[in-house]
Enzyme design. Structure first.
Site, short mmCIF file in Angstrom:
data_model
loop_
_atom_site.label_atom_id
_atom_site.label_comp_id
_atom_site.label_asym_id
_atom_site.label_seq_id
_atom_site.Cartn_x
_atom_site.Cartn_y
_atom_site.Cartn_z
N HIS A 199 -1.23 0.86 -9.54
CA HIS A 199 -1.96 -0.07 -8.66
C HIS A 199 -2.56 -1.21 -9.50
O HIS A 199 -3.76 -1.48 -9.46
CB HIS A 199 -3.05 0.65 -7.86
N ARG A 214 0.85 -1.19 0.00
CA ARG A 214 0.00 0.00 0.00
C ARG A 214 0.88 1.24 0.00
O ARG A 214 1.98 1.24 0.59
CB ARG A 214 -0.88 0.06 1.26
#
Ligand code: NDP
Ligand code: OXD
Length: 318
Positions: free
Chosen positions: A281, A233
């Site tokens: 991502h 993350r």
């Protein structure tokens, strides 16, 4: 056919319609409502979410469980007003395989000097780089040895890399040198040349990829300085520290799939840094057709009074 408890689908940043269609296909006996049409409907029993609006779920008086559309659940905990129901997350061979593909792609690209060879090609230079050790001389340290980390570790081992790993609790994995907790952190950071970060974002891990951590990565043998690959993350990394570590030669290169702010702002200095490889991502995207069936199975299990298989530990935050 009698209808089972309804599903609320609350998705931000992805197209909810493909998820709705897949839920309707896999759960024909449940009604699927999108917010806001269903956000106070008392017959909603399950919420399926990706970055839901804060306070939405607390309006559902008969909610039995929340399901994340991804492996990570930090996007759920953004809501300070969460109802006290179990949370399930994605553990799936499809997602795991996609992540291992990304990890192996990035590890091999760094290991085989991909960025430098691409520069040479642009300059029409025929120039074999001499510093090319075999995989067996390179150690990959996996930071976060969970569902994704374990699979990546096993596949990297098959390619011949030495593998070390760091987790919160002790682990024993064949062929992997395992470290854990704060006490094992320094030993782990000194163990590897390439670090693959597959940690969840929790209060304990936020900002863990910072200058102090990079300075404790002490193996300079292969690339001149360690490499970091973060697919966990964005909140794990201090982005200004990454740039400084690269500019000061504390790190030699970085691959980033995740960012503090997504999409990565157009004016972020990360985009143009020559030692950073960026993906949006995309390391392991959630695929509706591969994932929804097992979420629906989990709902049926809940209805039978069984525990959710991939249950989130709320106090640990992942
Ligand atoms: P798991 O929960 O299975 O594994 C998490 C690992 O991190 C475990 O080994 C856990 O330790 C370790 N960990 C957690 N907190 C700490 C801590 N404080 N110190 C040390 N180790 C810690 O998660 P997954 O492997 O399924 O997924 C990992 C993350 O990957 C997700 O949370 C998500 O953020 C990210 N992800 C990113 C994707 C992308 O496309 N970029 C796609 C999918 C996931 P222990 O084993 O002791 O519990
Ligand atoms: C996930 C993700 O958590 O895609 O699954 O980031």
């Amino acid at each position: 056919m009698s209808k089972k408890g309804k599903i609320l689908l609350a998705v931000t940043g992805w197209d909810p319609i493909v998820w709705k269609r897949e839920l309707e296909k896999c759960a024909p006996d449940r009604e699927v409502l999108l917010e806001p049409e269903g956000d106070v409907d008392p017959s909603i029993h399950y919420a399926v979410v990706w970055k839901q609006q804060p306070s939405l779920l607390s309006k559902l008086p008969n909610l039995k469980a929340i399901f994340s559309l991804g492996a990570g659940v930090d996007h759920i905990f953004h809501d300070d007003n969460l109802p006290d129901v179990p949370i399930g997350r994605i553990v799936s061979p499809d997602l795991t395989m996609r992540m291992s593909e990304y990890v192996i792609w990035r590890v091999l690209d760094h290991h085989r000097h991909g960025a430098l060879y691409r520069q040479h090609q642009t300059a029409h230079q025929w120039n074999e780089i001499e510093n090319q050790p075999p995989a067996s001389k390179v150690t990959v340290g996996i930071m976060g040895m969970g569902e994704l980390g374990r699979d990546a570790a096993q596949k990297l081992g098959l390619l011949g890399f030495r593998v070390t790993a760091w987790s919160r609790r002790p682990q024993q994995v064949d062929g992997v040198e395992c470290y854990h907790g704060a006490g094992g952190f320094d030993g782990f950071l000194a163990s590897a040349n390439i670090f693959v970060v597959l940690l969840p974002l929790t209060p304990e891990t936020r900002g863990i990829l910072n200058l102090r951590t990079f300075g404790r990565m002490t193996r300079y043998d292969h690339f001149g300085a360690p490499v970091v690959i973060n697919a966990g993350r964005g909140g794990l990394q201090v982005e200004s520290d990454i740039i400084q570590a690269l500019d000061d030669g504390v790190l030699s290169a970085v691959s980033l799939d995740v960012f503090e702010h997504e999409p990565l702002p157009e004016n972020s200095p990360l985009w143009d840094h020559p030692k950073i490889t960026i993906t949006p991502h995309a390391a392991a995207s959630s695929s509706p057709s591969a994932l929804v069936g097992s979420i629906v199975d989990e709902m049926d299990a809940c209805d039978r009074g069984e525990q959710i298989a991939n249950l989130v530990n709320k106090s640990a935050g992942y």
